[in-house]
Design an enzyme around this catalytic site. Structure first.
Site, PDB file in Angstrom:
ATOM      1  N   ARG A  85       0.833  -1.219   0.000  1.00 19.77           N
ATOM      2  CA  ARG A  85       0.000   0.000   0.000  1.00 19.77           C
ATOM      3  C   ARG A  85       0.860   1.258   0.000  1.00 19.77           C
ATOM      4  O   ARG A  85       0.457   2.309  -0.486  1.00 19.77           O
ATOM      5  CB  ARG A  85      -0.976  -0.010   1.188  1.00 19.77           C
ATOM      6  CG  ARG A  85      -1.806   1.257   1.292  1.00 19.77           C
ATOM      7  CD  ARG A  85      -3.102   1.099   2.070  1.00 19.77           C
ATOM      8  NE  ARG A  85      -2.970   0.390   3.312  1.00 19.77           N
ATOM      9  CZ  ARG A  85      -2.344   0.850   4.414  1.00 19.77           C
ATOM     10  NH1 ARG A  85      -1.784   2.036   4.400  1.00 19.77           N
ATOM     11  NH2 ARG A  85      -2.279   0.102   5.492  1.00 19.77           N
ATOM     12  N   TYR A  97     -15.214  15.395 -16.119  1.00 20.45           N
ATOM     13  CA  TYR A  97     -15.756  14.052 -15.945  1.00 20.45           C
ATOM     14  C   TYR A  97     -16.802  14.092 -14.822  1.00 20.45           C
ATOM     15  O   TYR A  97     -16.526  14.602 -13.729  1.00 20.45           O
ATOM     16  CB  TYR A  97     -14.584  13.135 -15.586  1.00 20.45           C
ATOM     17  CG  TYR A  97     -14.950  11.684 -15.514  1.00 20.45           C
ATOM     18  CD1 TYR A  97     -15.306  10.988 -16.651  1.00 20.45           C
ATOM     19  CD2 TYR A  97     -14.926  11.011 -14.307  1.00 20.45           C
ATOM     20  CE1 TYR A  97     -15.633   9.650 -16.581  1.00 20.45           C
ATOM     21  CE2 TYR A  97     -15.252   9.669 -14.229  1.00 20.45           C
ATOM     22  CZ  TYR A  97     -15.615   9.001 -15.377  1.00 20.45           C
ATOM     23  OH  TYR A  97     -15.941   7.671 -15.304  1.00 20.45           O
ATOM     24  N   ASP A 103      -6.718  17.376 -15.759  1.00 25.06           N
ATOM     25  CA  ASP A 103      -7.063  16.003 -16.134  1.00 25.06           C
ATOM     26  C   ASP A 103      -6.717  15.858 -17.615  1.00 25.06           C
ATOM     27  O   ASP A 103      -7.361  16.460 -18.480  1.00 25.06           O
ATOM     28  CB  ASP A 103      -8.559  15.746 -15.881  1.00 25.06           C
ATOM     29  CG  ASP A 103      -8.946  14.294 -16.158  1.00 25.06           C
ATOM     30  OD1 ASP A 103      -8.314  13.672 -17.028  1.00 25.06           O
ATOM     31  OD2 ASP A 103      -9.909  13.801 -15.537  1.00 25.06           O
ATOM     32  N   LYS A 152      -8.042   4.568 -19.678  1.00 23.39           N
ATOM     33  CA  LYS A 152      -8.326   5.018 -21.037  1.00 23.39           C
ATOM     34  C   LYS A 152      -7.085   4.817 -21.911  1.00 23.39           C
ATOM     35  O   LYS A 152      -6.649   3.704 -22.085  1.00 23.39           O
ATOM     36  CB  LYS A 152      -8.815   6.463 -20.996  1.00 23.39           C
ATOM     37  CG  LYS A 152      -9.860   6.740 -19.884  1.00 23.39           C
ATOM     38  CD  LYS A 152     -11.161   5.987 -20.064  1.00 23.39           C
ATOM     39  CE  LYS A 152     -12.053   6.011 -18.831  1.00 23.39           C
ATOM     40  NZ  LYS A 152     -12.304   7.308 -18.241  1.00 23.39           N
TER      41      LYS A 152
HETATM   42  C1  LIG Z   1     -12.723   7.807 -16.974  1.00 24.88           C
HETATM   43  C2  LIG Z   1     -12.294   9.145 -16.556  1.00 24.88           C
HETATM   44  C3  LIG Z   1     -12.004   9.450 -15.220  1.00 24.88           C
HETATM   45  C4  LIG Z   1     -12.179   8.452 -14.098  1.00 24.88           C
HETATM   46  O1  LIG Z   1     -11.344   7.361 -14.226  1.00 24.88           O
HETATM   47  P1  LIG Z   1     -11.705   5.860 -13.724  1.00 24.88           P
HETATM   48  O2  LIG Z   1     -10.479   5.120 -14.086  1.00 24.88           O
HETATM   49  O3  LIG Z   1     -12.930   5.414 -14.413  1.00 24.88           O
HETATM   50  O4  LIG Z   1     -11.909   5.953 -12.234  1.00 24.88           O
HETATM   51  C5  LIG Z   1     -11.563  10.722 -14.919  1.00 24.88           C
HETATM   52  N1  LIG Z   1     -11.419  11.665 -15.882  1.00 24.88           N
HETATM   53  C6  LIG Z   1     -11.703  11.416 -17.169  1.00 24.88           C
HETATM   54  C7  LIG Z   1     -11.541  12.490 -18.185  1.00 24.88           C
HETATM   55  C8  LIG Z   1     -12.150  10.156 -17.558  1.00 24.88           C
HETATM   56  O5  LIG Z   1     -12.454   9.926 -18.845  1.00 24.88           O
END
Ligand SMILES: *Cc1c(COP(=O)(O)O)cnc(C)c1O
Length: 399
Positions: A63, A116, A188, A213
């Site tokens: 962790r 998001y 992000d 992604k």
């Molecule tokens: C999918 C996504 C997230 C969240 O990520 P997870 O891996 O699903 O928790 C955050 N920001 C963006 C732009 C995303 O497409």
């Protein structure tokens, strides 16, 4: 070559394959070993004590740190040109850990209104319970972002291009506004990946990714990462992650290390397909409008050229037939799969108003430009002609 600082001259594509991954010292394994262990033995009580005191940098407990996870952290830190990175169990674990580490009761956040959905909900619903206030603004309007800052603002949190409207926020301006206010800028960067945009170059303090992604890219792992401009900032966040516990698992890290090797190849292949799809959609009589950063005459073309190495592979479009036509199209496509998410090798299509953004009120959605008939397309790496044929068949049936 275990540390990304040792090879600053490598191109991003080379870093995808090699950064953070020293050859295995024990057997010479070319692929990184998976250290699937929860804990690490100490040679002596003295060594254990030194590790807890931070005087010996060896591992203690997964962790708090693990060699396979660290390889991924070094890899993504190198790609984003940051001082270091922390891998997390999901993208949302990255987002919530970051907010938890940086925000206290009474603080104020300026956030892109089209981030998001869950990132927005965490601020408006959960952090609001602890006295953190947030302003949701259209940050692609630099003046609106500047006007939203108060003397309590500690963080500007943006997503560019935005989700799903694909409006572009000027990262350098956002950094200037944040730093003048004594706040930090977090970006992000999930939609672009470090292949197309590296926010630290433009002044961002933290870069957030859902590695679910593009970085992993194969729709088989959920994960996240935070990349930091400075070691100092990472040192503030690392204990919070370790104790809140949103840590990545070693096997998860290994899968992402496998996926990231082809990041550049996948991002460019999907982008080439997306450019062709966007042009095709824009010319089709069933389509009312198309949002794609690569279409000629984009109102933010100068900013896109300054900030992004390419327009990416996400497209939003509106059908003339509105929501009913959308349902028909989404149900009839054979290659594009009806699913949320993006950044994988397979093409996915979804309807934000009833899916990813259903948690927002219709009023907030419309204010953010997410109309009822908007369709979001995440183009993958299939053959371009096959994709175009699928859309032609689906769209022709609407007229
Ligand atoms: C999918 C996504 C997230 C969240 O990520 P997870 O891996 O699903 O928790 C955050 N920001 C963006 C732009 C995303 O497409």
């Amino acid at each position: 070559m275990s540390h990304h600082d040792d090879h600053p001259k490598w191109s991003t594509d080379t870093k995808c394959i090699h950064a953070g991954q020293a050859p295995d010292a024990l057997f010479g394994a070319v692929a990184p070993p998976i250290y699937q262990t929860s804990t690490f033995a100490f040679e002596s009580t003295e060594q254990g004590a030194a590790r807890f005191a931070g005087k010996d940098s060896g591992y203690i407990y997964t962790r708090l740190g693990n060699p396979t996870i660290h390889m991924l952290e070094e890899n993504v830190a190198a790609l984003e040109e940051g001082a270091g990175a922390l891998a997390t169990a999901s993208g949302m674990a990255a987002v919530s850990t970051l907010f938890f580490a940086l925000l206290s009761s009474g603080d104020h956040v300026v956030c892109s209104q089209t981030v998001y959905g869950p990132s927005r909900l965490v601020l408006e619903r959960d952090f609001a319970r602890f006295g953190v206030r947030s302003a949701m603004v259209e940050t692609s309007d630099t003046q609106a972002m500047r006007d939203a800052v108060t003397d309590k603002t500690r963080l500007i949190y943006i997503e560019t291009p935005s989700n799903p409207t694909l409006a572009i926020t000027d990262i350098a301006e956002a950094a200037r506004i944040a730093h003048e206010a004594g706040a930090l800028l977090a970006v992000d960067n999930t939609f672009c990946s470090p292949i197309l945009q590296r926010p630290i170059r433009f002044g961002a303090d933290v870069v957030v990714h859902s590695v679910t992604k593009f970085i992993n890219g194969h729709a088989d792992v959920v994960g996240g990462v935070l990349v930091f401009r400075s070691e100092e900032l990472m040192k503030r966040v690392k204990p919070v992650l370790g104790f809140l516990g949103g840590t990545m698992d070693p096997h998860q890290a290994w899968l992402v290390l496998r996926g990231v090797k082809t990041l550049g190849l996948r991002v460019r292949a999907a982008q080439e397909n997306a450019s062709a799809c966007a042009r095709f959609l824009a010319a089709h009589p069933a389509v009312a409008s198309v949002a794609y950063p690569g279409l000629p005459g984009h109102p933010q073309a100068d900013l896109i050229a300054r900030q992004m190495a390419g327009p990416g592979s996400l497209i939003s479009f509106e059908l003339k037939g509105g929501i009913e036509a959308g349902k028909k199209l989404l149900g009839s496509l054979k290659l594009a799969t009806l699913a949320v998410s993006l950044g994988g090798v397979e093409t996915l299509i979804q309807h934000p108003a009833s899916m990813t953004h259903a948690g927002m009120s219709r009023e907030s959605r419309l204010q953010a430009g997410i109309t009822d008939g908007l369709v979001r397309l995440a183009v993958g790496c299939e053959d371009k002609e096959d994709l175009l044929a699928d859309f032609k068949e689906g769209l022709d049936a609407l007229i």
